[in-house]
Design an enzyme around this catalytic site. Structure first.
Site, mmCIF file in Angstrom:
data_model
loop_
_atom_site.group_PDB
_atom_site.id
_atom_site.type_symbol
_atom_site.label_atom_id
_atom_site.label_comp_id
_atom_site.label_asym_id
_atom_site.label_seq_id
_atom_site.Cartn_x
_atom_site.Cartn_y
_atom_site.Cartn_z
ATOM 1 N N CYS A 80 0.830 -1.204 -0.096
ATOM 2 C CA CYS A 80 0.028 0.125 0.077
ATOM 3 C C CYS A 80 0.802 1.351 0.078
ATOM 4 O O CYS A 80 0.575 2.268 -0.916
ATOM 5 C CB CYS A 80 -1.001 -0.012 1.300
ATOM 6 N N HIS B 139 -1.511 6.651 5.393
ATOM 7 C CA HIS B 139 -0.351 5.989 5.308
ATOM 8 C C HIS B 139 0.970 5.932 4.469
ATOM 9 O O HIS B 139 1.645 5.396 3.952
ATOM 10 C CB HIS B 139 -0.747 4.370 4.860
#
Length: 505
Positions: free
Chosen positions: A81, A137
């Site tokens: 990710c 993130h």
């Protein structure tokens, strides 16, 4: 973390691009700039949407991709990710950012290089209102890493990779001997902790907050909304999706095809994905209610392939691997700006990489002049809107070396061929015995990677492999060694009232 020189160079870049944006050709902004809604799912598998698997209940996503939509069946991403999100934000390959090896750990003192301009920052310079809802993130240890310091006017969401779907807490019991507590809270509105929506499924919460952004948007500016769902990232233990989504699968004997392995997680994942489907439906309804739908472009994508317990069938592999199941993303573009019904089929010359969205979206925003130099981003709009051949001839899917561990992992797709050189996993998993292995696939004849051409005596294929290895070694000169420092006690949420917080690197 970055030098004063880097900051000065970045400031100089901003000054020059601002001047260019103000003094550019009138034709760039002669038409109304479209609103851009970019929706990212987390760990969505190839076999987990209804147009790839009829057992999945995603009717609205399917309808959007079908009517005034273009399905992107050869849209590539990184197999993790943070690398994908970094490429999306910067238009640069993860291996050139030093972010190719792994996702950012929750307490690692690293983040996306803040000397680089980001997509929201450039759109903001071009007149857009920029908002983010959901999972970031890309680092938070330093305030310079935070979304509102990377180009977003507002932010509502989580800093880290996974929180409880209902409580917004993250658990780190495995580090109990290192940190004072074993859980922490992670939900922010701009730079302050938010306790809104306690007990609300995060997908529904993020949808609701995105609806609010749209409702409050002033139509005198174009809108860029980045909606980054956490779902269907696992685990779901004790975090079942709401009953209204679970009921959609009550009469389903199976989620995946009969010959595939599945457990209870399959139903939970399916329900979480249906929650995304419902959320996207609400987003479109909000755009229509606000009168801006007709001039909006909606992009939907996964950040990487499904994880090991998900399903990427019939593609081989899963998240963290360089096989197609780890790096081919479910994706589509929908817009009423497509005057006629559009639909692309998987075929030749339709490949793109997640970094291409920077050049593509700056183009649709009529801000081509703001595209930074030396990025790995190509304008895919002619392919998407007009069905032309992709301008992308190759994609570097990974490039990494760990001399200490003796590991190597590189992969490239060029035309119909794909070469995996070294281990097929990212190098956070050390498999030194695979460092010299080679796999070559003809993805037109063998899209599911069942026949390694190195096992044959195909001279033409071997010649192609040699050229692809040579190309990878050219790119190796540009590779940045990953920054992968250990987690630090300075990040301990106990020092910040039990809340995941910035200001410790």
């Amino acid at each position: 973390m970055f030098s004063a020189v880097s900051r000065q160079c970045f400031a100089c870049y901003l000054f020059l691009t601002c001047v260019t944006a103000r003094g550019g050709k009138k034709s760039e902004k002669s038409e109304k700039q479209p609103n851009i809604i970019f929706i990212l799912a987390d760990d969505l598998g190839w076999n987990e949407v209804s147009w790839h698997n009829s057992n999945m209940q995603t009717p609205y996503l399917e309808a959007l991709s079908e009517s005034h939509g273009v399905r992107l069946e050869q849209s590539y991403v990184a197999p993790k990710c943070s690398p994908s999100r970094a490429a999306l934000m910067t238009g640069i390959y993860p291996f050139r950012l030093g972010m190719q090896r792994n996702a950012i750990g929750r307490f690692q003192p690293v983040g996306l290089n803040y000397s680089l301009p980001t997509l929201p920052l450039l759109l903001k310079q071009g007149g857009y209102a920029t908002h983010m809802v959901g999972k970031w993130h890309l680092g938070y240890c330093n305030p310079d890493f935070l979304p509102t310091n990377r180009g977003f006017d507002t932010f509502f969401g989580q800093y880290t990779h996974k929180t409880d779907y209902y409580t917004r807490k993250l658990n780190f019991w495995e580090d109990s001997t290192y940190y004072k507590n074993t859980d922490a809270y992670d939900l922010y509105e701009n730079s302050s902790p938010s306790y809104e929506g306690e007990g609300e499924f995060s997908t529904d919460l993020y949808t609701r907050k995105a609806e609010q952004v749209i409702a409050k948007h002033q139509a005198d500016k174009p809108l860029f909304l980045y909606l980054s769902y956490q779902a269907p990232h696992m685990p779901f233990q004790g975090q079942d999706p709401p009953a209204k989504y679970m009921k959609m699968y009550k009469n389903k004997e199976r989620i995946y095809q009969p010959h595939l392995r599945e457990d209870r997680d399959a139903v939970l994942r399916a329900a979480a994905i249906s929650a995304i489907d419902n959320g996207v439906k609400k987003i479109v309804q909000s755009l229509k209610a606000s009168g801006i739908y007709d001039n909006s472009i909606i992009i939907f994508s996964s950040d990487n392939g499904g994880s090991m317990n998900a399903s990427n069938y019939p593609l081989k592999g899963f998240k963290t691997q360089l096989y197609e199941g780890g790096i081919r993303a479910v994706g589509f573009v929908h817009s009423k700006l497509f005057k006629k019904k559009k639909k692309t089929k998987q075929g030749k010359n339709k490949m793109m990489y997640i970094s291409d969205w920077m050049a593509t979206l700056l183009h649709v925003a009529r801000l081509d002049s703001l595209l930074p130099p030396n990025v790995d981003s190509l304008n895919m709009w002619p392919m998407i809107r007009q069905g032309r051949r992709s301008d992308r001839l190759e994609i570097v899917l990974n490039l990494d070396q760990d001399p200490v561990a003796g590991t190597w992992s590189a992969a490239i797709r060029r035309d119909k061929y794909k070469l995996i050189w070294g281990q097929q996993y990212l190098l956070f998993k050390q498999m030194a015995e695979q460092s010299c292995s080679q796999e070559l696939y003809d993805l037109e004849a063998d899209p599911n990677e069942e026949h390694n051409l190195f096992a044959s005596a195909d001279k033409q294929a071997m010649k192609k492999a040699g050229l692809m290895r040579a190309k990878l070694m050219e790119y190796f000169q540009l590779m940045k060694t990953p920054a992968d420092p250990p987690s630090t006690r300075a990040a301990d949420p106990a020092k910040f009232g039990g809340v995941v917080s910035t200001g410790w690197c």
